[in-house]
Motif scaffolding. Structure first.
Motif, mmCIF file in Angstrom:
data_model
loop_
_atom_site.group_PDB
_atom_site.id
_atom_site.type_symbol
_atom_site.label_atom_id
_atom_site.label_comp_id
_atom_site.label_asym_id
_atom_site.label_seq_id
_atom_site.Cartn_x
_atom_site.Cartn_y
_atom_site.Cartn_z
ATOM 1 N N GLY A 123 0.789 -1.216 0.000
ATOM 2 C CA GLY A 123 0.000 0.000 0.000
ATOM 3 C C GLY A 123 0.821 1.265 0.000
ATOM 4 O O GLY A 123 2.047 1.251 0.121
ATOM 5 N N GLU A 124 0.084 2.358 -0.162
ATOM 6 C CA GLU A 124 0.646 3.702 -0.074
ATOM 7 C C GLU A 124 -0.205 4.510 0.895
ATOM 8 O O GLU A 124 -1.435 4.401 0.886
ATOM 9 N N GLY A 126 -4.581 -9.278 3.302
ATOM 10 C CA GLY A 126 -4.018 -9.508 1.979
ATOM 11 C C GLY A 126 -4.396 -8.505 0.911
ATOM 12 O O GLY A 126 -3.998 -8.649 -0.241
ATOM 13 N N ARG A 127 -5.131 -7.467 1.257
ATOM 14 C CA ARG A 127 -5.565 -6.490 0.258
ATOM 15 C C ARG A 127 -4.516 -5.403 0.069
ATOM 16 O O ARG A 127 -3.803 -5.029 1.000
ATOM 17 N N SER A 128 -4.447 -4.893 -1.148
ATOM 18 C CA SER A 128 -3.589 -3.737 -1.416
ATOM 19 C C SER A 128 -4.451 -2.476 -1.287
ATOM 20 O O SER A 128 -5.685 -2.543 -1.357
ATOM 21 N N PHE A 129 -3.805 -1.327 -1.127
ATOM 22 C CA PHE A 129 -4.577 -0.111 -0.858
ATOM 23 C C PHE A 129 -3.774 1.152 -1.144
ATOM 24 O O PHE A 129 -2.546 1.137 -1.209
ATOM 25 N N ARG A 130 -4.514 2.242 -1.275
ATOM 26 C CA ARG A 130 -3.975 3.598 -1.225
ATOM 27 C C ARG A 130 -4.847 4.350 -0.235
ATOM 28 O O ARG A 130 -6.075 4.373 -0.375
ATOM 29 N N GLY A 131 -4.208 4.946 0.757
ATOM 30 C CA GLY A 131 -4.941 5.694 1.757
ATOM 31 C C GLY A 131 -4.574 7.161 1.698
ATOM 32 O O GLY A 131 -3.405 7.505 1.500
ATOM 33 N N TYR A 132 -5.577 8.020 1.838
ATOM 34 C CA TYR A 132 -5.398 9.468 1.817
ATOM 35 C C TYR A 132 -5.953 10.015 3.120
ATOM 36 O O TYR A 132 -7.122 9.788 3.453
ATOM 37 N N PHE A 133 -5.110 10.742 3.843
ATOM 38 C CA PHE A 133 -5.484 11.194 5.184
ATOM 39 C C PHE A 133 -5.099 12.651 5.368
ATOM 40 O O PHE A 133 -4.010 13.065 4.971
ATOM 41 N N VAL A 134 -5.991 13.405 5.975
ATOM 42 C CA VAL A 134 -5.718 14.794 6.335
ATOM 43 C C VAL A 134 -5.731 14.873 7.857
ATOM 44 O O VAL A 134 -6.665 14.404 8.508
ATOM 45 N N PHE A 135 -4.659 15.458 8.391
ATOM 46 C CA PHE A 135 -4.505 15.589 9.839
ATOM 47 C C PHE A 135 -4.287 17.041 10.233
ATOM 48 O O PHE A 135 -3.651 17.807 9.506
ATOM 49 N N ASP A 136 -4.774 17.366 11.400
ATOM 50 C CA ASP A 136 -4.425 18.608 12.089
ATOM 51 C C ASP A 136 -3.700 18.153 13.345
ATOM 52 O O ASP A 136 -4.330 17.693 14.302
ATOM 53 N N GLY A 137 -2.370 18.218 13.310
ATOM 54 C CA GLY A 137 -1.580 17.643 14.398
ATOM 55 C C GLY A 137 -1.790 16.143 14.395
ATOM 56 O O GLY A 137 -1.599 15.483 13.381
ATOM 57 N N ASP A 138 -2.247 15.581 15.519
ATOM 58 C CA ASP A 138 -2.493 14.143 15.565
ATOM 59 C C ASP A 138 -3.975 13.788 15.440
ATOM 60 O O ASP A 138 -4.368 12.650 15.643
ATOM 61 N N LYS A 139 -4.811 14.781 15.069
ATOM 62 C CA LYS A 139 -6.242 14.527 14.883
ATOM 63 C C LYS A 139 -6.543 14.369 13.391
ATOM 64 O O LYS A 139 -6.262 15.255 12.594
ATOM 65 N N MET A 140 -7.129 13.218 13.033
ATOM 66 C CA MET A 140 -7.494 12.977 11.645
ATOM 67 C C MET A 140 -8.766 13.751 11.318
ATOM 68 O O MET A 140 -9.778 13.632 12.010
ATOM 69 N N LEU A 141 -8.716 14.531 10.237
ATOM 70 C CA LEU A 141 -9.865 15.320 9.816
ATOM 71 C C LEU A 141 -10.674 14.619 8.727
ATOM 72 O O LEU A 141 -11.892 14.763 8.661
ATOM 73 N N SER A 142 -9.984 13.896 7.854
ATOM 74 C CA SER A 142 -10.683 13.168 6.796
ATOM 75 C C SER A 142 -9.829 11.999 6.333
ATOM 76 O O SER A 142 -8.614 11.969 6.564
ATOM 77 N N HIS A 143 -10.494 11.046 5.682
ATOM 78 C CA HIS A 143 -9.769 9.888 5.180
ATOM 79 C C HIS A 143 -10.510 9.257 4.006
ATOM 80 O O HIS A 143 -11.735 9.405 3.879
ATOM 81 N N ASP A 191 -7.570 -2.735 -3.241
ATOM 82 C CA ASP A 191 -7.224 -3.626 -4.348
ATOM 83 C C ASP A 191 -6.713 -2.840 -5.553
ATOM 84 O O ASP A 191 -7.159 -3.028 -6.682
ATOM 85 N N VAL A 192 -5.737 -1.980 -5.299
ATOM 86 C CA VAL A 192 -5.208 -1.091 -6.337
ATOM 87 C C VAL A 192 -3.941 -1.621 -7.003
ATOM 88 O O VAL A 192 -3.535 -1.102 -8.036
ATOM 89 N N PHE A 193 -3.303 -2.618 -6.451
ATOM 90 C CA PHE A 193 -2.081 -3.173 -7.057
ATOM 91 C C PHE A 193 -2.372 -4.569 -7.577
ATOM 92 O O PHE A 193 -3.124 -5.305 -7.038
#
Length: 109
Positions: free
Chosen positions: A24-25, A85-102, A107-109
């Motif tokens: 993954g990425e 066993g799944r492949s993935f791409r994750g996109y995350f927005v953080f403000d410090g250590d608080k996740m704002l969005s994801h 199954d991208v690879f």
């Protein structure tokens, strides 16, 4: 990236990861402008015994007792799928250590 993953595993845990597989990425964006791209690998085997270093404290746990409450908030969004066993791409927005969005694309690879 695979060579870096092997080197980092050796430096941070004292073990040699064998035959790393890209799974993954992780794309991180922080509201202060900092961004980070991480490649995630698994390895079917390793050589050596894990040791504690300044970078890591090895922890062996069953899959159903992974301490997500002690980890970054994004880990619970992608790690279970990767471990199955799944492949993935994750996109995350953080403000410090608080996740704002994801968003996690599977199954991208």
């Amino acid at each position: 990236p695979a060579e870096c993953a092997v080197r980092e595993t050796r430096e941070e845990l004292g073990i040699e990861a064998l035959e790393p597989v890209l799974r993954g990425e992780l794309h991180f964006q922080f509201v202060d402008g900092y961004s980070l791209l991480c490649s995630v690998f698994t390895s079917p085997d390793c050589v050596g015994d894990a040791i504690e270093t300044d970078e890591a404290v090895p922890l062996w746990t069953t899959l159903d007792t992974i301490p997500y409450h002690e980890m970054w908030e994004d880990d619970e969004r992608w790690l279970p799928g990767m471990l199955s066993g799944r492949s993935f791409r994750g996109y995350f927005v953080f403000d410090g250590d608080k996740m704002l969005s994801h968003q996690v694309d599977w199954d991208v690879f």
